[in-house]
Motif scaffolding. Structure first.
Motif, short mmCIF file in Angstrom:
data_model
loop_
_atom_site.label_atom_id
_atom_site.label_comp_id
_atom_site.label_asym_id
_atom_site.label_seq_id
_atom_site.Cartn_x
_atom_site.Cartn_y
_atom_site.Cartn_z
N GLY A 11 0.81 -0.99 0.12
CA GLY A 11 -0.01 0.00 -0.24
C GLY A 11 0.93 1.09 -0.15
O GLY A 11 2.12 1.32 -0.41
N GLN A 12 0.39 2.46 0.50
CA GLN A 12 1.15 3.52 0.24
C GLN A 12 2.45 3.52 1.13
O GLN A 12 3.30 4.04 0.40
CB GLN A 12 0.07 4.79 0.80
CG GLN A 12 -0.65 4.90 1.98
CD GLN A 12 -1.32 6.25 2.22
OE1 GLN A 12 -1.09 7.02 1.65
NE2 GLN A 12 -2.30 6.15 2.91
N MET A 13 2.27 2.84 2.22
CA MET A 13 3.62 2.98 3.08
C MET A 13 4.19 1.68 2.56
O MET A 13 5.91 2.19 2.40
CB MET A 13 3.20 2.66 4.52
CG MET A 13 2.26 3.72 5.27
SD MET A 13 3.08 5.14 5.06
CE MET A 13 4.59 5.16 6.34
N ASP A 32 2.26 -8.84 -1.34
CA ASP A 32 0.94 -8.15 -1.24
C ASP A 32 0.03 -9.28 -1.52
O ASP A 32 0.11 -10.09 -2.44
CB ASP A 32 0.66 -6.88 -1.78
CG ASP A 32 -0.66 -6.25 -1.12
OD1 ASP A 32 -0.38 -5.07 -0.33
OD2 ASP A 32 -1.74 -6.88 -1.08
N ALA A 33 -1.09 -9.60 -0.55
CA ALA A 33 -2.01 -10.85 -0.71
C ALA A 33 -2.89 -10.31 -2.07
O ALA A 33 -3.42 -11.30 -2.41
CB ALA A 33 -2.71 -10.93 0.37
N MET A 34 -3.14 -9.08 -2.37
CA MET A 34 -3.95 -8.70 -3.58
C MET A 34 -3.08 -8.60 -4.70
O MET A 34 -2.16 -7.66 -4.62
CB MET A 34 -4.88 -7.49 -3.13
CG MET A 34 -5.62 -7.67 -1.90
SD MET A 34 -6.88 -8.38 -1.89
CE MET A 34 -7.80 -7.36 -2.80
N ALA A 88 3.83 -3.95 6.75
CA ALA A 88 3.04 -2.55 6.47
C ALA A 88 1.61 -3.15 6.00
O ALA A 88 1.18 -2.56 4.97
CB ALA A 88 4.02 -1.73 5.75
N VAL A 89 1.03 -4.02 6.59
CA VAL A 89 -0.18 -4.43 6.30
C VAL A 89 -1.44 -3.57 6.62
O VAL A 89 -0.91 -2.75 7.78
CB VAL A 89 -0.59 -5.86 6.28
CG1 VAL A 89 0.57 -6.65 5.36
CG2 VAL A 89 -0.90 -6.17 7.68
N GLU A 91 -4.10 -1.73 9.27
CA GLU A 91 -3.98 -1.49 10.69
C GLU A 91 -4.82 -2.45 11.59
O GLU A 91 -5.97 -2.14 11.83
CB GLU A 91 -4.22 -0.29 11.07
CG GLU A 91 -3.61 0.14 12.52
CD GLU A 91 -2.12 0.25 12.73
OE1 GLU A 91 -1.55 -0.32 11.98
OE2 GLU A 91 -1.69 0.77 13.92
N LEU A 95 -4.76 -9.57 11.98
CA LEU A 95 -4.14 -9.76 10.70
C LEU A 95 -2.61 -9.62 10.99
O LEU A 95 -1.77 -10.55 10.26
CB LEU A 95 -4.49 -8.61 9.85
CG LEU A 95 -3.71 -8.55 8.23
CD1 LEU A 95 -3.80 -9.84 7.58
CD2 LEU A 95 -4.29 -7.48 7.69
N LYS A 96 -2.14 -8.47 11.80
CA LYS A 96 -0.64 -8.35 11.82
C LYS A 96 -0.28 -9.53 12.57
O LYS A 96 1.01 -9.82 12.31
CB LYS A 96 -0.53 -6.98 12.59
CG LYS A 96 -0.68 -5.85 11.58
CD LYS A 96 -0.14 -4.57 12.16
CE LYS A 96 -0.40 -3.37 11.49
NZ LYS A 96 0.40 -3.01 10.21
N ASN A 116 5.37 -1.50 10.85
CA ASN A 116 5.12 -0.09 10.76
C ASN A 116 4.00 0.34 11.35
O ASN A 116 3.44 1.49 10.97
CB ASN A 116 5.20 0.16 9.30
CG ASN A 116 4.95 1.63 8.78
OD1 ASN A 116 6.02 2.44 9.28
ND2 ASN A 116 4.33 2.02 7.79
N SER A 118 1.05 2.11 13.55
CA SER A 118 0.89 3.29 13.92
C SER A 118 0.38 3.20 15.48
O SER A 118 0.63 4.04 16.29
CB SER A 118 -0.05 4.30 13.46
OG SER A 118 0.18 4.12 11.98
N HIS A 139 8.39 2.67 12.48
CA HIS A 139 7.31 3.51 12.33
C HIS A 139 7.91 4.86 11.21
O HIS A 139 8.36 5.71 11.70
CB HIS A 139 6.58 4.12 13.36
CG HIS A 139 5.26 4.93 13.32
ND1 HIS A 139 4.91 5.90 13.98
CD2 HIS A 139 4.75 4.78 12.23
CE1 HIS A 139 3.83 6.65 13.68
NE2 HIS A 139 3.52 5.67 12.35
N PHE A 140 7.51 4.79 9.94
CA PHE A 140 7.78 5.48 9.02
C PHE A 140 6.85 6.63 8.82
O PHE A 140 5.60 6.21 9.38
CB PHE A 140 7.97 4.86 7.67
CG PHE A 140 9.19 3.86 7.36
CD1 PHE A 140 10.34 4.70 6.86
CD2 PHE A 140 9.36 2.70 7.75
CE1 PHE A 140 11.46 3.58 6.61
CE2 PHE A 140 10.34 1.87 7.71
CZ PHE A 140 11.53 2.42 7.12
N ASN A 142 4.61 9.25 6.46
CA ASN A 142 3.83 9.29 5.02
C ASN A 142 3.92 10.66 4.67
O ASN A 142 3.56 11.77 5.27
CB ASN A 142 2.37 9.03 5.30
CG ASN A 142 1.57 8.76 3.81
OD1 ASN A 142 2.29 8.61 2.80
ND2 ASN A 142 0.39 8.86 3.76
#
Ligand SMILES: NC(=O)c1ccc[n+]([C@@H]2O[C@H](COP(=O)([O-])OP(=O)(O)OC[C@H]3O[C@@H](n4cnc5c(N)ncnc54)[C@H](O)[C@@H]3O)[C@@H](O)[C@H]2O)c1
Length: 281
Positions: A11-13, A32-34, A88-89, A91, A95-96, A116, A118, A139-140, A142
């Protein structure tokens, strides 16, 4: 520096993290799973590098070298010889936790399992693995290629070796690090979210208009944008979720989310991404 970085979530991150690692000369596998999200993430990395070439900040040969270090996969189980992973999946704690179990099986002994997140406790994710000493928060901010900061969060069990390897990777990416203990919101969101929430209270109480609240904070405290606009950019749903984490995790009523923030989220007015928040886009 790691020889092979696994980035989970395109994703974006995740795409941003992959880009800065490639620029640092690290071999990266983006997962990525998708399949669609993976293709979009890969295109984002290519687009990010091309933009640097256009701006004259990267030459074409270096861009091609960076892209040559990128691989993709749709399953963590397909990736081998990983010595550093950054998750970075989305939040979501369940899942994490599952991702961390999978990472435990593929990252080499002595490697690092970073997240990553938040707001999810690093200690909780560490406990989902057989090696909580190797689990750490990275933690990056955006957008990752532009923002200089990485917050490094040590869980209760994180080892000194894991911490040192994480600082070294962040440094090779050209980032400045700060170190936080594993408490809700870490440093940035612990201070930022109450400020945004307070701006919502000021608006709800009719202290001033949204424009005046933002102009006051922008010009009065030298911030690049006002708190309501920033909340719209982050996403009001995300702001509310982090405010809930602070409220529940710290157990102090001073962190209670503003009712106006809840109301906007309930209405689907979650900011720029939905076309409407405190402002209309
Ligand atoms: N957006 C921000 O401003 C920001 C800033 C700092 C940290 N973060 C954190 O970064 C993480 C990712 O946020 P984002 O904004 O990039 O989200 P995003 O929705 O853009 O990306 C999440 C990606 O995870 C993928 N995913 C979901 N389940 C998966 C699975 N089982 N295996 C592999 N991939 C899977 C999704 O397909 C999606 O592409 C979150 O933990 C978030 O809290 C976000």
């Amino acid at each position: 520096m790691p020889t092979h970085l696994l980035v989970v979530g395109a994703g974006q991150m995740g795409a941003g993290i992959a880009q800065v690692a490639l620029q640092a000369g690290v071999q990266v596998t983006l997962v990525d799973a998708m399949a669609e999200a993976l293709a979009k993430g890969k295109a984002k990395v290519e687009g990010g590098l091309s933009k640097l070439v256009e701006k004259g900040k990267l030459d074409e040969a270096k861009k091609q070298a960076a892209l040559g270090l990128l691989r993709t996969a749709t399953s963590i189980g397909d990736v081998k010889d990983v010595d550093f992973a950054v998750e970075a999946v989305s939040e979501n704690v369940e899942l994490k936790k599952k991702i961390f179990k999978d990472l435990d099986a593929v990252v080499k002994p002595g490697g690092v399992l970073a997240t990553n997140t938040s707001s999810i406790p690093i200690t909780t994710l560490g406990a989902a693995t057989k090696r909580p000493d190797a689990v750490i928060g990275m933690h990056f901010m955006n957008p990752v290629p532009l923002m200089a900061l990485v917050e490094v969060i040590r869980g209760v069990a994180t080892s000194d070796a894991t911490y040192a390897a994480t600082l070294a990777l962040a440094k090779s990416m050209g980032k400045t690090t700060v170190t936080s203990k594993d408490f809700p919101g870490f440093i940035v969101n612990r201070i930022l979210i109450p400020m945004l929430n307070e701006a919502c209270f000021a608006l709800m109480e009719g202290l001033a208009t949204a424009e005046d609240i933002d102009t006051a904070m922008k010009l009065g405290t030298n911030q690049p944008m006002g708190p309501l606009q920033l909340a719209d950019f982050i996403g009001l749903d995300t702001c509310l979720a982090i405010a809930e984490v602070l409220h529940q995790g710290l157990g102090d009523s001073k962190y209670r989310p503003c009712p106006l923030l809840r109301q906007y989220v309930a209405a689907g007015w979650v900011g720029k991404k939905s076309g409407r928040g405190f402002y209309t886009y």
